[in-house]
Write a protein that holds these residues in place. Structure first.
Motif, mmCIF file in Angstrom:
data_model
loop_
_atom_site.group_PDB
_atom_site.id
_atom_site.type_symbol
_atom_site.label_atom_id
_atom_site.label_comp_id
_atom_site.label_asym_id
_atom_site.label_seq_id
_atom_site.Cartn_x
_atom_site.Cartn_y
_atom_site.Cartn_z
ATOM 1 N N LEU A 229 -15.740 52.904 62.855
ATOM 2 C CA LEU A 229 -14.319 52.865 63.139
ATOM 3 C C LEU A 229 -13.842 54.675 63.628
ATOM 4 C CD1 LEU A 229 -14.222 50.371 61.881
ATOM 5 C CD2 LEU A 229 -11.983 50.847 60.723
ATOM 6 N N THR A 230 -13.065 54.685 64.691
ATOM 7 C CA THR A 230 -12.520 55.952 65.064
ATOM 8 C C THR A 230 -11.324 56.272 64.063
ATOM 9 O OG1 THR A 230 -11.048 55.106 66.512
ATOM 10 C CG2 THR A 230 -12.987 55.405 67.370
ATOM 11 N N GLU A 231 -11.133 57.486 63.822
ATOM 12 C CA GLU A 231 -9.840 58.011 63.075
ATOM 13 C C GLU A 231 -8.665 57.341 63.664
ATOM 14 O OE1 GLU A 231 -9.519 59.776 60.532
ATOM 15 O OE2 GLU A 231 -12.031 59.554 60.416
ATOM 16 N N LYS A 232 -8.443 57.166 64.974
ATOM 17 C CA LYS A 232 -7.303 56.475 65.309
ATOM 18 C C LYS A 232 -7.270 54.893 65.107
ATOM 19 C CE LYS A 232 -6.011 57.549 69.542
ATOM 20 N NZ LYS A 232 -5.806 57.712 71.160
ATOM 21 N N GLU A 233 -8.195 54.305 64.905
ATOM 22 C CA GLU A 233 -8.358 52.814 64.478
ATOM 23 C C GLU A 233 -7.933 52.852 63.129
ATOM 24 O OE1 GLU A 233 -11.841 50.879 67.476
ATOM 25 O OE2 GLU A 233 -12.607 52.011 65.797
ATOM 26 N N ILE A 234 -8.642 53.668 62.147
ATOM 27 C CA ILE A 234 -8.296 53.773 60.871
ATOM 28 C C ILE A 234 -6.830 53.819 60.656
ATOM 29 C CG2 ILE A 234 -8.763 55.017 58.770
ATOM 30 C CD1 ILE A 234 -11.570 55.414 59.796
ATOM 31 N N SER A 235 -6.349 54.936 61.280
ATOM 32 C CA SER A 235 -4.905 55.178 61.061
ATOM 33 C C SER A 235 -3.903 53.958 61.611
ATOM 34 C CB SER A 235 -4.431 56.452 61.587
ATOM 35 O OG SER A 235 -4.758 56.502 62.982
ATOM 36 N N GLY A 236 -4.515 53.344 62.449
ATOM 37 C CA GLY A 236 -3.672 52.215 63.009
ATOM 38 C C GLY A 236 -3.923 51.173 61.828
ATOM 39 N N ALA A 237 -5.043 50.893 61.574
ATOM 40 C CA ALA A 237 -5.146 49.833 60.497
ATOM 41 C C ALA A 237 -4.374 50.137 59.082
ATOM 42 C CB ALA A 237 -6.527 49.741 60.023
ATOM 43 N N VAL A 238 -4.276 51.383 58.807
ATOM 44 C CA VAL A 238 -3.397 51.814 57.707
ATOM 45 C C VAL A 238 -2.041 51.417 57.891
ATOM 46 C CG1 VAL A 238 -2.529 53.725 56.406
ATOM 47 C CG2 VAL A 238 -4.878 53.587 56.894
ATOM 48 N N ALA A 239 -1.619 51.959 59.035
ATOM 49 C CA ALA A 239 -0.182 51.323 59.572
ATOM 50 C C ALA A 239 -0.064 49.899 59.494
ATOM 51 C CB ALA A 239 0.149 51.736 60.993
ATOM 52 N N PHE A 240 -0.817 49.171 59.913
ATOM 53 C CA PHE A 240 -0.953 47.664 60.058
ATOM 54 C C PHE A 240 -0.806 47.214 58.454
ATOM 55 C CE2 PHE A 240 -3.332 43.589 59.448
ATOM 56 C CZ PHE A 240 -2.570 43.038 60.370
ATOM 57 N N ILE A 241 -1.392 47.754 57.638
ATOM 58 C CA ILE A 241 -1.490 47.186 56.160
ATOM 59 C C ILE A 241 -0.193 47.649 55.821
ATOM 60 C CG2 ILE A 241 -2.386 47.684 54.008
ATOM 61 C CD1 ILE A 241 -4.553 46.563 55.252
ATOM 62 N N ARG A 242 0.223 48.723 56.119
ATOM 63 C CA ARG A 242 1.817 49.157 55.627
ATOM 64 C C ARG A 242 3.034 48.016 55.845
ATOM 65 N NH1 ARG A 242 0.513 55.219 56.248
ATOM 66 N NH2 ARG A 242 -0.316 55.780 54.022
ATOM 67 N N VAL A 243 2.643 47.959 57.353
ATOM 68 C CA VAL A 243 3.802 47.118 57.851
ATOM 69 C C VAL A 243 3.562 45.764 57.267
ATOM 70 C CG1 VAL A 243 4.358 45.737 59.887
ATOM 71 C CG2 VAL A 243 3.965 48.136 59.937
ATOM 72 N N THR A 244 2.315 45.341 56.901
ATOM 73 C CA THR A 244 2.038 43.779 56.520
ATOM 74 C C THR A 244 2.863 43.812 54.974
ATOM 75 O OG1 THR A 244 0.042 43.559 57.623
ATOM 76 C CG2 THR A 244 0.311 42.295 55.664
ATOM 77 N N ARG A 245 2.548 44.669 54.414
ATOM 78 C CA ARG A 245 2.926 44.830 53.037
ATOM 79 C C ARG A 245 4.566 44.821 52.971
ATOM 80 N NH1 ARG A 245 -1.037 49.272 50.213
ATOM 81 N NH2 ARG A 245 -2.689 47.664 49.650
ATOM 82 N N GLN A 246 5.058 45.524 53.866
ATOM 83 C CA GLN A 246 6.574 45.678 54.017
ATOM 84 C C GLN A 246 7.107 44.386 54.158
ATOM 85 O OE1 GLN A 246 8.292 48.508 53.441
ATOM 86 N NE2 GLN A 246 10.224 47.377 53.664
ATOM 87 N N MET A 247 6.531 43.719 55.180
ATOM 88 C CA MET A 247 7.161 42.329 55.481
ATOM 89 C C MET A 247 6.878 41.250 54.608
ATOM 90 S SD MET A 247 5.513 42.027 59.507
ATOM 91 C CE MET A 247 6.009 40.155 59.472
ATOM 92 N N GLU A 248 5.776 41.373 53.655
ATOM 93 C CA GLU A 248 5.463 40.855 52.894
ATOM 94 C C GLU A 248 6.615 40.643 51.629
ATOM 95 O OE1 GLU A 248 3.407 37.631 51.032
ATOM 96 O OE2 GLU A 248 2.789 38.850 52.805
ATOM 97 N N GLU A 249 7.122 42.056 51.461
ATOM 98 C CA GLU A 249 8.032 42.393 50.380
ATOM 99 C C GLU A 249 9.475 41.676 50.999
ATOM 100 O OE1 GLU A 249 8.414 46.169 49.046
ATOM 101 O OE2 GLU A 249 6.302 46.442 48.798
ATOM 102 N N GLU A 250 9.811 42.113 51.884
ATOM 103 C CA GLU A 250 11.068 41.466 52.592
ATOM 104 C C GLU A 250 11.169 39.907 52.575
ATOM 105 O OE1 GLU A 250 11.252 43.218 56.385
ATOM 106 O OE2 GLU A 250 11.705 45.196 55.642
ATOM 107 N N GLN A 251 9.882 39.330 52.978
ATOM 108 C CA GLN A 251 9.913 37.875 52.785
ATOM 109 C C GLN A 251 10.514 37.613 51.497
ATOM 110 O OE1 GLN A 251 6.461 36.473 54.178
ATOM 111 N NE2 GLN A 251 7.388 34.628 55.234
ATOM 112 N N VAL A 252 9.854 37.990 50.525
ATOM 113 C CA VAL A 252 10.204 37.832 48.973
ATOM 114 C C VAL A 252 11.629 37.739 48.621
ATOM 115 C CG1 VAL A 252 9.825 38.289 46.727
ATOM 116 C CG2 VAL A 252 7.961 38.059 48.066
ATOM 117 N N LEU A 253 12.201 38.755 49.193
ATOM 118 C CA LEU A 253 13.726 39.018 48.847
ATOM 119 C C LEU A 253 14.568 38.211 49.556
ATOM 120 C CD1 LEU A 253 13.819 43.027 48.974
ATOM 121 C CD2 LEU A 253 13.190 41.676 47.074
#
Lengths: 110, 110
Positions: free
Chosen positions: B86-110
């Motif tokens: 994985l490149t650094e770019k891919e990793i930071s992309g994946a991290v961003a993806f994870i954060r968004v996923t979590r954010q959406m997960e939380e919003e869905q619950v509310l």
DNA sequence: TTTAAAGTACGCAATTAGCGAATTACATTT
DNA sequence: AAATGTAATTCGCTAATTGCGTACTTTAAA
């Protein structure tokens, strides 16, 4: 091949040689020998040391080798983002994301 | 505390005891002793073994401790997907993806 | 200055590693 | 099947090492 980090790790915990030896169930002079490089631990003792100080045997032995790890086969390593452990779902999502990213990257080139 | 994995690792490489001993620069009987559990390597030899077989000392010692690793602070561990690093770019992309996923997960619950 | 704890060093007894050599197991060829 | 060569296993011997107790030195506090 001295266990140079021991002294540092022990001091970070504010333990005396005696304290540390007691925790390991060995004689003070024995543990002191490890730190000074005068003696070396058995494998059993090495593992106890790694457990006690929460590090790896490789670390204690001064071996920092580059490890490669396939994201979908992490073994016992837990990955975190923002200190929060990744679920399996998050990991497979991230993997899918990476694959798509790469796919798009390639298509763009063509 | 036997080095059980040695035999497996050696056979995967299709090496004889003699081959392996030669690569390590030690006597065949010495290496054979490691595999059989009759003798154990010095730290130097343990490290040579880990280097030769491309694994960790912890692994050879049968110590699989759970390690936690923040994705953005991997140290010397290289992550791969489909065997490709994985490149650094891919990793930071994946991290961003994870954060968004979590954010959406939380919003869905509310 | 006394006392106690921390750290260092070393002799001894016991264990152990590493090697070579001998033996056994396995495979391939004649 | 016998013979040959390679692989694997085992063990005696020697040299080296561990782990412990003990003693010594250093540091710190009362």
């Amino acid at each position: 091949m001295n266990l140079d980090r021991l002294s540092e790790l022990r001091k970070k915990k504010n333990w005396s040689l005696q304290d540390t030896a007691d925790r390991l169930g060995i004689a003070k002079s024995t543990y002191a020998g490890y730190e000074s490089g005068y003696r070396r631990p058995s494998f059993e003792a090495l593992i106890m040391l790694a457990d006690l100080f929460g590090t790896s045997c490789d670390d204690l032995l001064g071996r920092h080798f580059d490890k490669q790890m396939e994201l979908t086969e992490r073994g016992s390593t837990k990955l975190t983002v923002d200190q929060r452990e990744l679920t399996e779902k998050e990991i497979s999502g991230a993997v899918a994301f990476i694959r798509v990213t790469r796919q798009m990257e390639e298509e763009q080139v063509l």
